[in-house]
Design a protein around this motif. Structure first.
Motif, PDB file in Angstrom:
ATOM      1  N   UNK A  69       0.613  -1.336  -0.525  1.00  0.00           N
ATOM      2  CA  UNK A  69      -0.482   0.113   0.075  1.00  0.00           C
ATOM      3  C   UNK A  69       0.805   1.569   0.039  1.00  0.00           C
ATOM      4  N   UNK A  70       1.773   1.007   0.883  1.00  0.00           N
ATOM      5  CA  UNK A  70       2.915   2.239   1.167  1.00  0.00           C
ATOM      6  C   UNK A  70       3.697   2.357  -1.092  1.00  0.00           C
ATOM      7  N   UNK A  71       3.732   1.719  -1.417  1.00  0.00           N
ATOM      8  CA  UNK A  71       3.919   1.805  -2.707  1.00  0.00           C
ATOM      9  C   UNK A  71       3.287   2.152  -3.865  1.00  0.00           C
ATOM     10  N   UNK A  72       2.116   2.187  -3.755  1.00  0.00           N
ATOM     11  CA  UNK A  72       0.298   2.239  -4.148  1.00  0.00           C
ATOM     12  C   UNK A  72       0.760   3.973  -3.985  1.00  0.00           C
ATOM     13  N   UNK A  73       0.798   4.098  -2.736  1.00  0.00           N
ATOM     14  CA  UNK A  73       0.513   5.483  -2.539  1.00  0.00           C
ATOM     15  C   UNK A  73       1.160   7.039  -3.069  1.00  0.00           C
ATOM     16  N   UNK A  74       2.633   5.929  -3.569  1.00  0.00           N
ATOM     17  CA  UNK A  74       4.336   6.956  -3.523  1.00  0.00           C
ATOM     18  C   UNK A  74       4.164   6.602  -5.274  1.00  0.00           C
ATOM     19  N   UNK A  75       3.027   5.358  -5.917  1.00  0.00           N
ATOM     20  CA  UNK A  75       3.305   5.450  -7.415  1.00  0.00           C
ATOM     21  C   UNK A  75       2.412   6.065  -7.295  1.00  0.00           C
ATOM     22  N   UNK A  76       0.787   7.584  -6.871  1.00  0.00           N
ATOM     23  CA  UNK A  76      -0.312   8.763  -6.799  1.00  0.00           C
ATOM     24  C   UNK A  76      -0.045   9.697  -6.575  1.00  0.00           C
ATOM     25  N   UNK A  77       1.234   9.510  -5.992  1.00  0.00           N
ATOM     26  CA  UNK A  77       1.756  10.908  -5.540  1.00  0.00           C
ATOM     27  C   UNK A  77       2.429  11.361  -6.712  1.00  0.00           C
ATOM     28  N   UNK A  78       3.375  10.412  -7.429  1.00  0.00           N
ATOM     29  CA  UNK A  78       4.195  10.570  -8.672  1.00  0.00           C
ATOM     30  C   UNK A  78       3.655  10.993 -10.122  1.00  0.00           C
ATOM     31  N   UNK A  79       1.831  10.197 -10.196  1.00  0.00           N
ATOM     32  CA  UNK A  79       1.194  10.348 -11.274  1.00  0.00           C
ATOM     33  C   UNK A  79       0.556  11.328 -10.963  1.00  0.00           C
ATOM     34  N   UNK A  80       0.516  11.946  -9.186  1.00  0.00           N
ATOM     35  CA  UNK A  80      -0.561  13.282  -9.235  1.00  0.00           C
ATOM     36  C   UNK A  80      -0.243  14.594  -9.975  1.00  0.00           C
ATOM     37  N   UNK A  81       1.525  14.386 -10.023  1.00  0.00           N
ATOM     38  CA  UNK A  81       2.209  15.421 -10.625  1.00  0.00           C
ATOM     39  C   UNK A  81       2.107  15.348 -12.609  1.00  0.00           C
ATOM     40  N   UNK A  82       1.624  14.859 -12.837  1.00  0.00           N
ATOM     41  CA  UNK A  82       1.170  14.704 -13.993  1.00  0.00           C
ATOM     42  C   UNK A  82       2.518  14.211 -14.873  1.00  0.00           C
ATOM     43  N   UNK A  83       3.893  13.657 -14.794  1.00  0.00           N
ATOM     44  CA  UNK A  83       4.761  13.419 -15.555  1.00  0.00           C
ATOM     45  C   UNK A  83       4.677  12.794 -16.352  1.00  0.00           C
ATOM     46  N   UNK A  84       5.434  13.096 -17.447  1.00  0.00           N
ATOM     47  CA  UNK A  84       5.722  12.423 -19.043  1.00  0.00           C
ATOM     48  C   UNK A  84       5.627  10.719 -18.604  1.00  0.00           C
ATOM     49  N   UNK A  85       7.064  10.339 -18.251  1.00  0.00           N
ATOM     50  CA  UNK A  85       7.618   9.056 -17.526  1.00  0.00           C
ATOM     51  C   UNK A  85       7.564   8.649 -15.676  1.00  0.00           C
ATOM     52  N   UNK A  86       6.751   8.250 -15.281  1.00  0.00           N
ATOM     53  CA  UNK A  86       7.160   7.737 -14.732  1.00  0.00           C
ATOM     54  C   UNK A  86       8.192   6.390 -14.515  1.00  0.00           C
ATOM     55  N   UNK A  87       9.231   6.445 -13.346  1.00  0.00           N
ATOM     56  CA  UNK A  87      10.396   5.524 -12.825  1.00  0.00           C
ATOM     57  C   UNK A  87      10.363   5.376 -11.151  1.00  0.00           C
ATOM     58  N   UNK A  88      11.105   4.091 -11.749  1.00  0.00           N
ATOM     59  CA  UNK A  88      11.327   3.184 -10.388  1.00  0.00           C
ATOM     60  C   UNK A  88      12.195   2.750  -9.863  1.00  0.00           C
ATOM     61  N   UNK A  89      12.703   2.240  -8.756  1.00  0.00           N
ATOM     62  CA  UNK A  89      14.049   2.399  -7.853  1.00  0.00           C
ATOM     63  C   UNK A  89      13.880   0.768  -7.153  1.00  0.00           C
ATOM     64  N   UNK A  90      13.760  -0.069  -8.015  1.00  0.00           N
ATOM     65  CA  UNK A  90      13.985  -1.594  -6.846  1.00  0.00           C
ATOM     66  C   UNK A  90      13.014  -1.688  -6.328  1.00  0.00           C
ATOM     67  N   UNK A  91      11.548  -1.751  -7.258  1.00  0.00           N
ATOM     68  CA  UNK A  91      10.279  -1.897  -7.017  1.00  0.00           C
ATOM     69  C   UNK A  91      10.065  -2.487  -6.115  1.00  0.00           C
ATOM     70  N   UNK A  92      10.276  -4.178  -5.805  1.00  0.00           N
ATOM     71  CA  UNK A  92      10.003  -5.312  -5.707  1.00  0.00           C
ATOM     72  C   UNK A  92      11.219  -5.725  -4.890  1.00  0.00           C
TER      73      UNK A  92
END
Length: 211
Positions: free
Chosen positions: A139-162
């Protein structure tokens, strides 16, 4: 489309990135894989404007692009960090809406209209009032993804997501990334998890430690 041309970076005279050439097409998932110390995170930080390069060029849609001087209102790359970097004293809603409110100057109505669908899509509806300590790792990870998407980026990047997740959660992460791809989100995944890379990536870019 993002293009990297002849990217070089050294630390204390030791080359980390040496003549990196790479193209990231719109809507695809790129996985960057390689051993620890090979420069995966260094490359990601350079793309996100969190670190500099010694030489080379980054192009965005064919035009020179310097991530470090990019106006945050025209956010190009949003990053989901390995430790999520959530504010422990803020709720899920406050974590996700803080930057859009402060940087993008979004109104309360705009936040309701644009952020709530993101939370619903990431299965966080009803969790808006929870604090990070009340959330599971996934759930923390999904919140972090939501926070990144909220800024309307063209690209979403993840550092070692698993890296910090158990096997069942790793499957959830891969499914989530593939769902975002269906929505047209361009994604870059830095990972040592070859199984994840094989499952999700349209393209795998391997970096090797320079001796």
């Amino acid at each position: 489309m993002i293009e990297l041309k002849n990217i070089k970076k050294s630390f204390n005279g030791r080359p980390i990135l040496d003549d990196i050439n790479l193209t990231i097409n719109d809507g695809e998932i790129l996985a960057i894989v390689g051993p620890s110390g090979a420069g995966k995170t260094t490359l990601l930080r350079a793309l996100a404007g969190l670190g500099d390069i010694d030489s080379g060029e980054i192009l965005l849609d064919g035009k020179p692009f310097d991530p470090r001087s990019s106006d945050l209102k025209n956010n190009v790359i949003g990053v989901v960090f390995q430790d999520y970097n959530l504010f422990p004293n803020l709720t899920v809603w406050e974590n996700v809406t803080l930057a859009p409110k402060m940087v993008l100057k979004m109104t309360k109505t705009a936040l309701e209209n644009e952020i709530k669908p993101i939370l619903t899509h990431l299965k966080l509806a009803g969790k808006e009032g929870l604090y990070p300590f009340e959330l599971s790792g996934g759930m923390k990870q999904r919140v972090a993804i939501a926070r990144a998407l909220a800024m309307k980026p063209s690209v979403l990047a993840y550092d070692e997501p698993t890296s910090a997740l158990d096997p069942s959660m790793r499957t959830e992460v891969s499914n989530l990334l593939l769902d975002l791809k269906k929505d047209g989100v361009t994604q870059i995944v830095v990972t040592h998890d070859i199984e994840l890379a094989d499952k999700i990536a349209d393209k795998i870019f391997r970096v090797n430690a320079i001796s």
